[in-house]
Design a protein around this motif. Sequence first.
Motif, mmCIF file in Angstrom:
data_model
loop_
_atom_site.group_PDB
_atom_site.id
_atom_site.type_symbol
_atom_site.label_atom_id
_atom_site.label_comp_id
_atom_site.label_asym_id
_atom_site.label_seq_id
_atom_site.Cartn_x
_atom_site.Cartn_y
_atom_site.Cartn_z
ATOM 1 N N ALA A 25 112.361 50.000 59.499
ATOM 2 C CA ALA A 25 113.025 49.703 60.765
ATOM 3 C C ALA A 25 112.530 48.379 61.332
ATOM 4 N N ALA A 26 111.229 48.138 61.226
ATOM 5 C CA ALA A 26 110.669 46.868 61.704
ATOM 6 C C ALA A 26 111.213 45.700 60.884
ATOM 7 N N LEU A 27 111.282 45.869 59.557
ATOM 8 C CA LEU A 27 111.831 44.809 58.710
ATOM 9 C C LEU A 27 113.301 44.564 59.007
ATOM 10 N N GLU A 28 114.033 45.654 59.256
ATOM 11 C CA GLU A 28 115.459 45.523 59.573
ATOM 12 C C GLU A 28 115.665 44.781 60.891
ATOM 13 N N ARG A 29 114.861 45.121 61.878
ATOM 14 C CA ARG A 29 114.962 44.427 63.172
ATOM 15 C C ARG A 29 114.698 42.933 63.022
ATOM 16 N N GLY A 30 113.759 42.607 62.129
ATOM 17 C CA GLY A 30 113.429 41.202 61.918
ATOM 18 C C GLY A 30 114.325 40.495 60.925
ATOM 19 N N GLY A 31 115.250 41.230 60.314
ATOM 20 C CA GLY A 31 116.156 40.620 59.352
ATOM 21 C C GLY A 31 115.503 40.293 58.024
ATOM 22 N N HIS A 32 114.456 41.075 57.645
ATOM 23 C CA HIS A 32 113.711 40.791 56.418
ATOM 24 C C HIS A 32 114.012 41.847 55.357
ATOM 25 N N ALA A 33 114.084 41.408 54.118
ATOM 26 C CA ALA A 33 114.202 42.342 53.004
ATOM 27 C C ALA A 33 112.836 42.946 52.716
ATOM 28 N N GLY A 34 112.802 43.987 51.897
ATOM 29 C CA GLY A 34 111.533 44.559 51.486
ATOM 30 C C GLY A 34 110.789 43.584 50.580
#
Length: 412
Positions: free
Chosen positions: A391-400
């Motif tokens: 969720a944090a990565l998604e909010r920041g627009g980052h892939a895994g």
Amino acid sequence: MRMMVSFTGRGVRYPAPDVARGFMLLLVAVANVPVWNKALAGIDGTSRASAVDAWWLFVRALIVDHRAYPLFAMLFGFGLMTMINRRIASGTQTYLASLPGAPEGREPMPHEAAWAREMATIDAYRLVRRRGWWMLLIGFVHGLVFPGDIIGAYGLVAVLLANLLARKNYPVLYLIAGIISVLALATYLASGTLSGGSTLTASGEQSVSLTAALLWVVSNALQWAVVLVVQVLIALIVPAAVIGARLADTDLLTHPERHHRLLISVGLGGLVLGALAAFHGALTLATTVQLWPWDFAMTEFFGLAGACGWLALLALYAGGPRPDGRLTGLRWLASAVGRRSMTVYLSQTILFGIIFGVVPLLVTGRRLWMGQAAAALVALGVWLASVVLCAALERGGHAGPFETLLRTAVAC
């Protein structure tokens, strides 16, 4: 509006496969945690299962065991074929645009169109094969810690089937899947059990010396190699991946809202069939009922039916693409996890290793053992931790991070 894009190009990201992957990783965590927590066989070899543990094992056998990885394999096959379709479509247009006179609007001749599609098809299967080799390498590294790794097996499947998938040679793919299914069923019936990888031995105390650690890693590498062959040749990964690839050429997962009746029938029917096949074997875990020789074969073989049931119901829950491309609530969270499935899968190994091995050994010198029901709660907690991360990565627009690593490696 920001649209999610595929690995190979721009396009709509349909929610059902991602949402299914997100929930599937919870099933994977629940299925894998017993490998780290061998609570049923204690130091003295006696049973330590409480009534709660026994009935949890009963439930797990009915709806989780031998379902998570076939589900994972179907979604992997779906992803590969989606990648192939998009790469062929975009590659064909690129090759056509390179023809003499194309910039001025000249229509391609039939043989030119066929040439462009053939070149794009070659590019597509080379991409899939290259991706498979890198997955095999990542799986090997992961297997040094967790020999039950599945990434390497999927990578090998991609390497072996890349050309057939890119050319959509379904008759041959069906034949291979059928042969493996028959071989798998015969093996299950003959042996009554299928040995998988095991990361840890059932010992209350373990040496943390350098020599012991080195021997453990070498043992894991050998187990990983054996499990890799078993998974590809006599498990149902290939049949499941072929099913998933075929689904990518339909709209059952991209537009599940168009197929409510069919998906409900497959969902409920698959789960019920899988549970009925596993019922007697599950009873032996919770009662004094004796195991039948064919219980393992029934549970394992019809686990694919249960996996199909999970996929159908999860696709229905996710629904089709939204007009604004957005998801909300639990669907958004599951989708965020599903788009980072490799990162989540590998992070489960890291967290399980820390919880059951590293910290207890450093603090007390002993491995951590707990009941199977309690271990399932730990698995749930590990999955929820991955939800927070994604969720944090998604909010920041980052892939895994591991998806980025694989994408970068394949693109090189």
